[in-house]
Structure formats: structure tokens, C-alpha cells
Design a protein around this motif. Sequence first.
Motif, PDB file in Angstrom:
ATOM      1  N   ALA A  79       0.832  -1.204   0.000  1.00 28.04           N
ATOM      2  CA  ALA A  79       0.000   0.000   0.000  1.00 28.04           C
ATOM      3  C   ALA A  79       0.866   1.253   0.000  1.00 28.04           C
ATOM      4  N   ALA A  80       1.982   1.208   0.743  1.00 26.07           N
ATOM      5  CA  ALA A  80       2.895   2.353   0.741  1.00 26.07           C
ATOM      6  C   ALA A  80       3.512   2.565  -0.641  1.00 26.07           C
ATOM      7  N   GLY A  81       3.907   1.467  -1.281  1.00 28.89           N
ATOM      8  CA  GLY A  81       4.453   1.587  -2.634  1.00 28.89           C
ATOM      9  C   GLY A  81       3.435   2.105  -3.633  1.00 28.89           C
ATOM     10  N   ARG A  82       2.191   1.657  -3.487  1.00 36.35           N
ATOM     11  CA  ARG A  82       1.138   2.135  -4.378  1.00 36.35           C
ATOM     12  C   ARG A  82       0.920   3.632  -4.202  1.00 36.35           C
ATOM     13  N   ALA A  83       0.946   4.095  -2.952  1.00 32.88           N
ATOM     14  CA  ALA A  83       0.741   5.528  -2.706  1.00 32.88           C
ATOM     15  C   ALA A  83       1.876   6.363  -3.288  1.00 32.88           C
ATOM     16  N   LEU A  84       3.081   5.805  -3.349  1.00 37.42           N
ATOM     17  CA  LEU A  84       4.224   6.561  -3.854  1.00 37.42           C
ATOM     18  C   LEU A  84       4.361   6.501  -5.371  1.00 37.42           C
ATOM     19  N   MET A 106       6.908   9.827  -6.541  1.00 36.48           N
ATOM     20  CA  MET A 106       8.281   9.568  -6.962  1.00 36.48           C
ATOM     21  C   MET A 106       8.616  10.222  -8.294  1.00 36.48           C
ATOM     22  N   ASN A 107       7.606  10.528  -9.100  1.00 35.07           N
ATOM     23  CA  ASN A 107       7.835  11.142 -10.403  1.00 35.07           C
ATOM     24  C   ASN A 107       6.750  12.186 -10.675  1.00 35.07           C
ATOM     25  N   PRO A 108       6.800  13.320  -9.968  1.00 40.91           N
ATOM     26  CA  PRO A 108       5.750  14.337 -10.157  1.00 40.91           C
ATOM     27  C   PRO A 108       5.869  15.012 -11.520  1.00 40.91           C
ATOM     28  N   ALA A 109       4.733  15.448 -12.021  1.00 47.37           N
ATOM     29  CA  ALA A 109       4.726  16.157 -13.304  1.00 47.37           C
ATOM     30  C   ALA A 109       5.299  17.553 -13.116  1.00 47.37           C
ATOM     31  N   PRO A 110       6.071  18.029 -14.085  1.00 49.17           N
ATOM     32  CA  PRO A 110       6.593  19.398 -13.986  1.00 49.17           C
ATOM     33  C   PRO A 110       5.457  20.416 -13.919  1.00 49.17           C
ATOM     34  N   ASN A 111       5.687  21.493 -13.197  1.00 51.79           N
ATOM     35  CA  ASN A 111       4.633  22.497 -13.026  1.00 51.79           C
ATOM     36  C   ASN A 111       4.193  23.114 -14.351  1.00 51.79           C
ATOM     37  N   TYR A 112       5.133  23.280 -15.278  1.00 54.80           N
ATOM     38  CA  TYR A 112       4.773  23.921 -16.552  1.00 54.80           C
ATOM     39  C   TYR A 112       3.892  23.028 -17.417  1.00 54.80           C
ATOM     40  N   SER A 113       3.874  21.695 -17.130  1.00 59.38           N
ATOM     41  CA  SER A 113       3.095  20.774 -17.963  1.00 59.38           C
ATOM     42  C   SER A 113       1.699  20.501 -17.403  1.00 59.38           C
ATOM     43  N   PRO A 132      -6.301  29.376 -13.033  1.00 60.89           N
ATOM     44  CA  PRO A 132      -4.923  29.889 -12.908  1.00 60.89           C
ATOM     45  C   PRO A 132      -3.933  28.752 -12.694  1.00 60.89           C
ATOM     46  N   HIS A 133      -2.753  28.936 -13.271  1.00 60.19           N
ATOM     47  CA  HIS A 133      -1.743  27.879 -13.175  1.00 60.19           C
ATOM     48  C   HIS A 133      -1.313  27.650 -11.735  1.00 60.19           C
ATOM     49  N   THR A 134      -1.267  28.696 -10.940  1.00 58.14           N
ATOM     50  CA  THR A 134      -0.887  28.534  -9.531  1.00 58.14           C
ATOM     51  C   THR A 134      -1.899  27.661  -8.774  1.00 58.14           C
ATOM     52  N   GLN A 135      -3.158  27.748  -9.154  1.00 56.50           N
ATOM     53  CA  GLN A 135      -4.187  26.912  -8.527  1.00 56.50           C
ATOM     54  C   GLN A 135      -4.007  25.444  -8.908  1.00 56.50           C
ATOM     55  N   LEU A 136      -3.591  25.196 -10.145  1.00 57.42           N
ATOM     56  CA  LEU A 136      -3.293  23.825 -10.555  1.00 57.42           C
ATOM     57  C   LEU A 136      -2.128  23.262  -9.752  1.00 57.42           C
ATOM     58  N   GLU A 137      -1.092  24.078  -9.554  1.00 54.12           N
ATOM     59  CA  GLU A 137       0.069  23.632  -8.792  1.00 54.12           C
ATOM     60  C   GLU A 137      -0.312  23.328  -7.342  1.00 54.12           C
ATOM     61  N   GLN A 138      -1.117  24.204  -6.741  1.00 53.06           N
ATOM     62  CA  GLN A 138      -1.515  23.988  -5.349  1.00 53.06           C
ATOM     63  C   GLN A 138      -2.352  22.725  -5.194  1.00 53.06           C
ATOM     64  N   ALA A 139      -3.233  22.456  -6.159  1.00 54.77           N
ATOM     65  CA  ALA A 139      -4.057  21.247  -6.091  1.00 54.77           C
ATOM     66  C   ALA A 139      -3.190  19.994  -6.156  1.00 54.77           C
ATOM     67  N   CYS A 140      -2.177  20.010  -7.014  1.00 57.04           N
ATOM     68  CA  CYS A 140      -1.299  18.843  -7.132  1.00 57.04           C
ATOM     69  C   CYS A 140      -0.425  18.680  -5.898  1.00 57.04           C
ATOM     70  N   VAL A 141       0.108  19.768  -5.383  1.00 52.82           N
ATOM     71  CA  VAL A 141       0.958  19.680  -4.186  1.00 52.82           C
ATOM     72  C   VAL A 141       0.165  19.133  -3.013  1.00 52.82           C
ATOM     73  N   LYS A 142      -1.066  19.591  -2.868  1.00 52.99           N
ATOM     74  CA  LYS A 142      -1.903  19.117  -1.766  1.00 52.99           C
ATOM     75  C   LYS A 142      -2.197  17.642  -1.882  1.00 52.99           C
ATOM     76  N   ARG A 143      -2.536  17.181  -3.087  1.00 56.09           N
ATOM     77  CA  ARG A 143      -2.865  15.774  -3.263  1.00 56.09           C
ATOM     78  C   ARG A 143      -1.629  14.885  -3.127  1.00 56.09           C
ATOM     79  N   LEU A 144      -0.482  15.345  -3.611  1.00 57.18           N
ATOM     80  CA  LEU A 144       0.744  14.571  -3.453  1.00 57.18           C
ATOM     81  C   LEU A 144       1.173  14.497  -1.989  1.00 57.18           C
TER      82      LEU A 144
END
Length: 199
Positions: A79-84, A106-113, A132-144
Motif C-alpha cells: 500500500a505504501a508503494g502504491r501511494a508513492l 516519486m515522479n511528479p509532473a513538472p509544473n509547466y506541464s 490559474p496555473h498557480t491553482q493547478l500547482e496547489q491542487a497537485c501539491v496538496k494531493r501529493l
Amino acid sequence: MMAVNGKRPRSWLFTTVFWAVVAFGVLAALGIPRWWESLTVAVVGVAASYGWWSRRRRSEFWIFFGVVCSLVAVLAFLAAGRALLTTVKVPVDSIGQETIVCGSVMNPAPNYSLRVTDIRTGEPTTRPQAIPHTQLEQACVKRLDYRVAEATAATVVGLLLAGRAIGHVVLSSSATRTLSALPSPERRTSRLRRPSRRH
């Protein structure tokens, strides 16, 4: 199991605390665990494991307990490996047709993509009001960050169960000393064969 001195070891108390903490850790890993929850599970679980290790006795079901704890520990590590390693997709709308593909821990998408994409086609979508792109970044950071917390909680539970499995398989030092103190069959027969000095 009764101890050698006739006193029942109090390992059941540490066992009860251990499994209560493990259950709490599993529930935390299934939800959105906070950092202090994983820390509490680790500290209390290690303390309960130490108390159990110092008072444990090998039961007649030690193989069964060892195998069960090992299997659950493996599931926790998986489960830990799946989450990562699993790709994170954040839904944008309530229907879930538009998502943000954030990559994995372990392999996050670049912010520009980061783009809002259609879940069916995988192509970027056009919205009347672009997010806004900053909102997309915040959503991904929170979920990661959620995924990191889940992996941490699952890893803590897996380590505790792995230690428990080893404790069931490895013979305790006190039991080893007890067995070594018992007279061997050769010594018993030699004592029986020794002639008496009485006349």
C-alpha cells in the motif's frame, strides 16, 4: 502460557495496546493521515512492541501468528508503494470528466506541464474561464502531500507488524536461558545410574 516461576506474564497488556495502535494506523492510512497520527502510532507502537518483546513467550500458534503478521506487513508495504508510485489525478469538476494529471510522488509532473485534461481522451480541454496555473500547482501539491502521508502511515504499520512477526518466530532470550538451564537427558540418566554412597 504460564511462566517458569508460576507468574503469568503481562504481555497481553502490550499486545492489546499494540493491536489498538495498529488498527488506528490502518484507519489513518485509509483516510487522510496527519503527521502527528503517524508519529503517535510509531512511538506508542514501538513502546508496546518493546514491552511485549521483553515478556513474550513462544506460544503453540507461533507459526500462524508469524505468518499472519508477515502477510499483513507485506500488504502494508505494498500500500505504501502504491501511494508513492501511482499517478495522481485531481478532478476539476463534480462529474470527474476533467482532471489534472499530477504524476506520482516519486515522479511528479513538472509544473509547466500541468493542464486540465479530458479523462476520456487525455487531451487538454478548453474552458470558458481558465483555471490559474498557480491553482493547478496547489491542487497537485496538496494531493501529493496526502499520498506521502498515506505512504508514511502504511510504512509505520508495516514495520510494526514486521517486528511483531519476527518476535513470534525468534525464541526469546529468557526462554533460551530457561531451556539451557533444564537438565539434559544424558545428565538425568547419569544421575540415575550413579551408585549411592549409603551403606
